[in-house]
Design an enzyme around this catalytic site. Structure first.
Site, mmCIF file in Angstrom:
data_model
loop_
_atom_site.group_PDB
_atom_site.id
_atom_site.type_symbol
_atom_site.label_atom_id
_atom_site.label_comp_id
_atom_site.label_asym_id
_atom_site.label_seq_id
_atom_site.Cartn_x
_atom_site.Cartn_y
_atom_site.Cartn_z
ATOM 1 N N GLY A 102 15.120 22.701 -20.542
ATOM 2 C CA GLY A 102 15.622 21.515 -21.235
ATOM 3 C C GLY A 102 16.903 20.945 -20.662
ATOM 4 C CG HIS A 109 26.200 21.182 -18.752
ATOM 5 N ND1 HIS A 109 25.364 20.566 -17.840
ATOM 6 C CD2 HIS A 109 25.466 21.360 -19.872
ATOM 7 C CE1 HIS A 109 24.182 20.353 -18.405
ATOM 8 N NE2 HIS A 109 24.211 20.825 -19.633
HETATM 9 P P1 5GP Z 1 21.638 20.079 -21.268
HETATM 10 O O1 5GP Z 1 20.474 19.661 -22.148
HETATM 11 O O2 5GP Z 1 21.566 19.426 -19.913
HETATM 12 O O3 5GP Z 1 21.835 21.558 -21.209
HETATM 13 O O4 5GP Z 1 22.945 19.548 -22.021
HETATM 14 C C1 5GP Z 1 23.445 18.258 -21.905
HETATM 15 C C2 5GP Z 1 24.362 18.052 -23.080
HETATM 16 O O5 5GP Z 1 25.134 16.883 -22.847
HETATM 17 C C3 5GP Z 1 23.630 17.843 -24.413
HETATM 18 O O6 5GP Z 1 23.995 18.860 -25.332
HETATM 19 C C4 5GP Z 1 24.085 16.458 -24.859
HETATM 20 O O7 5GP Z 1 24.287 16.361 -26.248
HETATM 21 C C5 5GP Z 1 25.367 16.259 -24.085
HETATM 22 N N1 5GP Z 1 25.669 14.864 -23.807
HETATM 23 C C6 5GP Z 1 24.793 13.896 -23.376
HETATM 24 N N2 5GP Z 1 25.430 12.722 -23.233
HETATM 25 C C7 5GP Z 1 26.736 12.939 -23.577
HETATM 26 C C8 5GP Z 1 27.890 12.101 -23.636
HETATM 27 O O8 5GP Z 1 27.855 10.908 -23.315
HETATM 28 N N3 5GP Z 1 29.062 12.680 -24.037
HETATM 29 C C9 5GP Z 1 29.137 14.006 -24.396
HETATM 30 N N4 5GP Z 1 30.336 14.459 -24.793
HETATM 31 N N5 5GP Z 1 28.067 14.827 -24.340
HETATM 32 C C10 5GP Z 1 26.879 14.307 -23.944
#
Ligand code: 5GP
Ligand code: ZN
Length: 123
Positions: A102, A109
């Protein structure tokens, strides 16, 4: 460092083009609150350099990988999820890598999650 996609969201934050809610910053890392928190504390910790996944970062720069882990722990301490003495009350680090996990933002990160009981296994 791998070539950063021009539209990388987290590179744009590091560059100051978008202003996240920053909770901690070092020379090489940035930590900010997730826009869609999944727990009372939900902070994302990124290296300022663009690397797509934790595996790619570890292969390219072990030192920065260690800095990222230390930064995540420092955030947990700052947020009251751990103390310098130990991991109480506790927190979880998540690094989603690839589509089946996901991963939606392709700039490595660590999610720092805490402030409630976290179930296992995750969904
Ligand atoms: P992944 O799904 O790639 O592990 O996590 C990406 C994370 O980035 C998600 O938890 C999502 O809520 C966060 N995210 C997406 N867009 C933004 C944004 O514009 N600002 C912040 N602070 N977080 C974001
Ligand atoms: Zn990036």
């Amino acid at each position: 460092m791998t070539e950063a996609p021009e539209d990388c969201l987290f590179c744009r934050m590091v560059a100051g083009e978008i202003s996240p809610d920053v909770v901690r910053e070092t020379d090489r890392t940035l930590a900010f609150r997730d826009i869609n928190p999944q727990a009372p504390t939900h902070v994302l910790v990124v290296p300022k350099e663009h690397h797509a996944t934790l595996g790619a970062l570890a292969a390219a720069d072990p030192g920065l990988t260690a800095e990222l882990a230390a930064a995540a722990h420092a955030v947990a301490v700052q947020e009251g999820l751990a103390t310098p003495e130990g991991p109480e009350p506790g927190y979880r680090l998540v690094a989603n890598s690839g589509p089946q996990a996901g991963q939606t933002v392709h700039h490595v990160h660590l999610h720092v999650l805490g402030g409630r009981d976290l179930r296992w296994p995750p969904g």
